[in-house]
Scaffold this motif. Structure first.
Motif, PDB file in Angstrom:
ATOM      1  N   LEU A  96      74.581 -30.493   4.363  1.00 18.89           N
ATOM      2  CA  LEU A  96      73.705 -29.333   4.438  1.00 18.89           C
ATOM      3  C   LEU A  96      74.308 -28.231   3.578  1.00 18.89           C
ATOM      4  O   LEU A  96      75.531 -28.104   3.497  1.00 18.89           O
ATOM      5  N   ILE A  97      73.447 -27.434   2.938  1.00 15.00           N
ATOM      6  CA  ILE A  97      73.917 -26.339   2.082  1.00 15.00           C
ATOM      7  C   ILE A  97      73.221 -25.039   2.490  1.00 15.00           C
ATOM      8  O   ILE A  97      72.000 -25.012   2.662  1.00 15.00           O
ATOM      9  N   PHE A  98      74.017 -23.971   2.665  1.00 19.07           N
ATOM     10  CA  PHE A  98      73.493 -22.607   2.781  1.00 19.07           C
ATOM     11  C   PHE A  98      73.727 -21.975   1.413  1.00 19.07           C
ATOM     12  O   PHE A  98      74.873 -21.886   0.959  1.00 19.07           O
ATOM     13  N   LEU A  99      72.652 -21.532   0.753  1.00 22.74           N
ATOM     14  CA  LEU A  99      72.735 -21.057  -0.626  1.00 22.74           C
ATOM     15  C   LEU A  99      72.130 -19.668  -0.752  1.00 22.74           C
ATOM     16  O   LEU A  99      70.942 -19.469  -0.476  1.00 22.74           O
ATOM     17  N   ILE A 144      60.635 -24.558  -5.501  1.00 23.90           N
ATOM     18  CA  ILE A 144      61.677 -25.286  -6.228  1.00 23.90           C
ATOM     19  C   ILE A 144      62.228 -26.424  -5.382  1.00 23.90           C
ATOM     20  O   ILE A 144      62.678 -27.427  -5.896  1.00 23.90           O
ATOM     21  N   GLY A 145      62.202 -26.274  -4.080  1.00 30.59           N
ATOM     22  CA  GLY A 145      62.702 -27.347  -3.234  1.00 30.59           C
ATOM     23  C   GLY A 145      63.620 -26.921  -2.105  1.00 30.59           C
ATOM     24  O   GLY A 145      64.311 -27.748  -1.529  1.00 30.59           O
ATOM     25  N   ALA A 146      63.624 -25.630  -1.757  1.00 31.97           N
ATOM     26  CA  ALA A 146      64.410 -25.198  -0.591  1.00 31.97           C
ATOM     27  C   ALA A 146      63.753 -25.749   0.666  1.00 31.97           C
ATOM     28  O   ALA A 146      62.531 -25.856   0.743  1.00 31.97           O
ATOM     29  N   ASP A 147      64.566 -26.104   1.639  1.00 26.49           N
ATOM     30  CA  ASP A 147      64.038 -26.650   2.884  1.00 26.49           C
ATOM     31  C   ASP A 147      63.764 -25.579   3.920  1.00 26.49           C
ATOM     32  O   ASP A 147      62.969 -25.779   4.834  1.00 26.49           O
ATOM     33  N   ASP A 148      64.431 -24.441   3.782  1.00 25.26           N
ATOM     34  CA  ASP A 148      64.193 -23.332   4.695  1.00 25.26           C
ATOM     35  C   ASP A 148      64.719 -22.064   4.036  1.00 25.26           C
ATOM     36  O   ASP A 148      65.420 -22.116   3.018  1.00 25.26           O
ATOM     37  N   PHE A 149      64.407 -20.924   4.629  1.00 27.29           N
ATOM     38  CA  PHE A 149      64.798 -19.631   4.091  1.00 27.29           C
ATOM     39  C   PHE A 149      65.255 -18.759   5.251  1.00 27.29           C
ATOM     40  O   PHE A 149      64.614 -18.735   6.296  1.00 27.29           O
ATOM     41  N   GLU A 158      69.626 -17.541  14.874  1.00 22.70           N
ATOM     42  CA  GLU A 158      68.808 -17.934  13.727  1.00 22.70           C
ATOM     43  C   GLU A 158      69.473 -19.035  12.905  1.00 22.70           C
ATOM     44  O   GLU A 158      68.812 -19.968  12.450  1.00 22.70           O
ATOM     45  N   VAL A 159      70.774 -18.960  12.714  1.00 26.62           N
ATOM     46  CA  VAL A 159      71.490 -19.994  11.955  1.00 26.62           C
ATOM     47  C   VAL A 159      71.268 -21.363  12.594  1.00 26.62           C
ATOM     48  O   VAL A 159      70.880 -22.329  11.931  1.00 26.62           O
ATOM     49  N   PHE A 160      71.484 -21.454  13.896  1.00 19.98           N
ATOM     50  CA  PHE A 160      71.340 -22.747  14.571  1.00 19.98           C
ATOM     51  C   PHE A 160      69.884 -23.164  14.727  1.00 19.98           C
ATOM     52  O   PHE A 160      69.573 -24.353  14.740  1.00 19.98           O
ATOM     53  N   PHE A 161      68.976 -22.198  14.796  1.00 23.63           N
ATOM     54  CA  PHE A 161      67.546 -22.512  14.827  1.00 23.63           C
ATOM     55  C   PHE A 161      67.134 -23.176  13.515  1.00 23.63           C
ATOM     56  O   PHE A 161      66.423 -24.176  13.511  1.00 23.63           O
ATOM     57  N   ARG A 162      67.613 -22.637  12.397  1.00 23.18           N
ATOM     58  CA  ARG A 162      67.283 -23.208  11.074  1.00 23.18           C
ATOM     59  C   ARG A 162      67.853 -24.615  10.931  1.00 23.18           C
ATOM     60  O   ARG A 162      67.204 -25.508  10.394  1.00 23.18           O
ATOM     61  N   ILE A 163      69.073 -24.816  11.398  1.00 27.22           N
ATOM     62  CA  ILE A 163      69.687 -26.145  11.317  1.00 27.22           C
ATOM     63  C   ILE A 163      68.926 -27.130  12.197  1.00 27.22           C
ATOM     64  O   ILE A 163      68.614 -28.240  11.768  1.00 27.22           O
ATOM     65  N   GLU A 164      68.616 -26.722  13.407  1.00 26.01           N
ATOM     66  CA  GLU A 164      67.947 -27.614  14.357  1.00 26.01           C
ATOM     67  C   GLU A 164      66.613 -28.121  13.814  1.00 26.01           C
ATOM     68  O   GLU A 164      66.235 -29.264  14.045  1.00 26.01           O
ATOM     69  N   LEU A 167      67.135 -31.352  11.724  1.00 33.86           N
ATOM     70  CA  LEU A 167      67.823 -32.525  12.279  1.00 33.86           C
ATOM     71  C   LEU A 167      66.857 -33.676  12.541  1.00 33.86           C
ATOM     72  O   LEU A 167      65.752 -33.466  13.023  1.00 33.86           O
ATOM     73  N   ASP A 168      67.315 -34.888  12.224  1.00 34.68           N
ATOM     74  CA  ASP A 168      66.524 -36.073  12.549  1.00 34.68           C
ATOM     75  C   ASP A 168      66.915 -36.576  13.934  1.00 34.68           C
ATOM     76  O   ASP A 168      67.678 -35.917  14.655  1.00 34.68           O
ATOM     77  N   ASP A 169      66.426 -37.746  14.313  1.00 36.13           N
ATOM     78  CA  ASP A 169      66.713 -38.283  15.649  1.00 36.13           C
ATOM     79  C   ASP A 169      68.191 -38.603  15.862  1.00 36.13           C
ATOM     80  O   ASP A 169      68.667 -38.647  16.990  1.00 36.13           O
ATOM     81  N   ASP A 170      68.927 -38.842  14.761  1.00 34.83           N
ATOM     82  CA  ASP A 170      70.356 -39.142  14.847  1.00 34.83           C
ATOM     83  C   ASP A 170      71.218 -37.892  14.708  1.00 34.83           C
ATOM     84  O   ASP A 170      72.428 -37.979  14.505  1.00 34.83           O
ATOM     85  N   LEU A 171      70.572 -36.708  14.759  1.00 36.08           N
ATOM     86  CA  LEU A 171      71.230 -35.397  14.641  1.00 36.08           C
ATOM     87  C   LEU A 171      71.904 -35.212  13.285  1.00 36.08           C
ATOM     88  O   LEU A 171      72.962 -34.591  13.174  1.00 36.08           O
ATOM     89  N   ILE A 172      71.269 -35.729  12.244  1.00 38.48           N
ATOM     90  CA  ILE A 172      71.740 -35.572  10.877  1.00 38.48           C
ATOM     91  C   ILE A 172      70.742 -34.673  10.152  1.00 38.48           C
ATOM     92  O   ILE A 172      69.538 -34.904  10.226  1.00 38.48           O
ATOM     93  N   PRO A 173      71.231 -33.638   9.432  1.00 35.72           N
ATOM     94  CA  PRO A 173      70.303 -32.783   8.679  1.00 35.72           C
ATOM     95  C   PRO A 173      69.605 -33.588   7.582  1.00 35.72           C
ATOM     96  O   PRO A 173      70.238 -34.316   6.830  1.00 35.72           O
ATOM     97  N   ARG A 174      68.296 -33.468   7.519  1.00 34.54           N
ATOM     98  CA  ARG A 174      67.471 -34.156   6.516  1.00 34.54           C
ATOM     99  C   ARG A 174      66.567 -33.147   5.836  1.00 34.54           C
ATOM    100  O   ARG A 174      66.254 -32.103   6.395  1.00 34.54           O
ATOM    101  N   ARG A 175      66.119 -33.497   4.655  1.00 35.39           N
ATOM    102  CA  ARG A 175      65.178 -32.644   3.926  1.00 35.39           C
ATOM    103  C   ARG A 175      63.946 -32.411   4.775  1.00 35.39           C
ATOM    104  O   ARG A 175      63.484 -33.292   5.491  1.00 35.39           O
ATOM    105  N   ALA A 176      63.408 -31.223   4.691  1.00 31.21           N
ATOM    106  CA  ALA A 176      62.198 -30.895   5.432  1.00 31.21           C
ATOM    107  C   ALA A 176      61.042 -31.714   4.883  1.00 31.21           C
ATOM    108  O   ALA A 176      60.942 -31.940   3.672  1.00 31.21           O
ATOM    109  N   LYS A 177      60.198 -32.169   5.763  1.00 29.65           N
ATOM    110  CA  LYS A 177      59.025 -32.914   5.334  1.00 29.65           C
ATOM    111  C   LYS A 177      58.053 -31.943   4.690  1.00 29.65           C
ATOM    112  O   LYS A 177      57.864 -30.833   5.186  1.00 29.65           O
ATOM    113  N   PRO A 178      57.434 -32.353   3.596  1.00 23.81           N
ATOM    114  CA  PRO A 178      56.484 -31.437   2.956  1.00 23.81           C
ATOM    115  C   PRO A 178      55.333 -31.124   3.908  1.00 23.81           C
ATOM    116  O   PRO A 178      54.860 -31.986   4.626  1.00 23.81           O
TER     117      PRO A 178
END
Length: 191
Positions: A96-99, A144-149, A158-164, A167-178
């Motif tokens: 995961l990247i915070f940019l 451009i392709g950011a998953d969240d802002f 808010e930080v943990f809300f954005r991460i949550e 998360l997929d079913d295995d608790l791994i951060p994944r790209r947001a679905k379009p």
């Protein structure tokens, strides 16, 4: 009681009457414990050891994010500019990247483009950050392709809300679905 005594009694803290003060009613103890819970529901964290790259030129923001994330079992990598952050992507790939958007040298939008163009990094979810209130940055980042802002300043919640949200079913951060575009019924022409 004369007028002078009445005025004095107004400035005293005790009531002017001579009658004894009423005793307060006894309080009844309740058996239910008082719970002071700040969260409405239990927070869901990514799995222990999830590696997060923080790219921000503010040492304060980097320190705060690092503290939040490490307290929840995340591993963090930090970069104060986009160039060093992009270099870390290949040596220590994050999940995961915070940019930040406003960075010295390469800005956050250009860094996000580079992340999305590289096959090795294109699937890493990116949460963009900015202190600017303009919704245009958020719109452009998602194009451009950011998953969240996330707007700065931000709270721990808010930080943990954005991460949550990522998360997929295995608790791994994944790209947001379009987001599926809502079907729009065309309005009849007035001509």
């Amino acid at each position: 009681m004369g007028i002078l005594e009445q005025i004095r009694s107004l400035f005293r803290r005790e009531p002017p009457s001579i009658a004894p003060a009423p005793t307060p009613a006894p309080t009844i103890a309740t058996s239910a414990p008082q719970i002071n819970e700040r969260r409405g529901k239990e927070r869901i964290n990514a799995r222990e050891g999830t590696r997060v790259l923080i790219i921000d030129d503010s040492k304060t923001i980097v320190t705060v994010l690092k503290k939040f994330l490490r307290s929840a079992g995340y591993e963090t990598l930090e970069a104060l500019d986009a160039e060093s952050g992009l270099a870390q992507l290949h040596s220590h790939p994050p999940e995961l990247i915070f940019l930040d958007i406003v960075l010295p040298g390469i800005n956050g939008f250009a860094a996000l483009r580079a992340i999305r163009r590289d096959p090795a990094t294109r699937d890493i979810p990116v949460i963009m950050m900015s202190g600017n209130e303009q919704a245009m940055e958020q719109f452009f980042g998602t194009r451009i392709g950011a998953d969240d802002f996330m707007k700065k300043p931000f709270s721990r919640y808010e930080v943990f809300f954005r991460i949550e949200r990522l998360l997929d079913d295995d608790l791994i951060p994944r790209r947001a679905k379009p987001r599926i575009a809502e079907s729009v019924t065309p309005t009849p022409s007035l001509t």
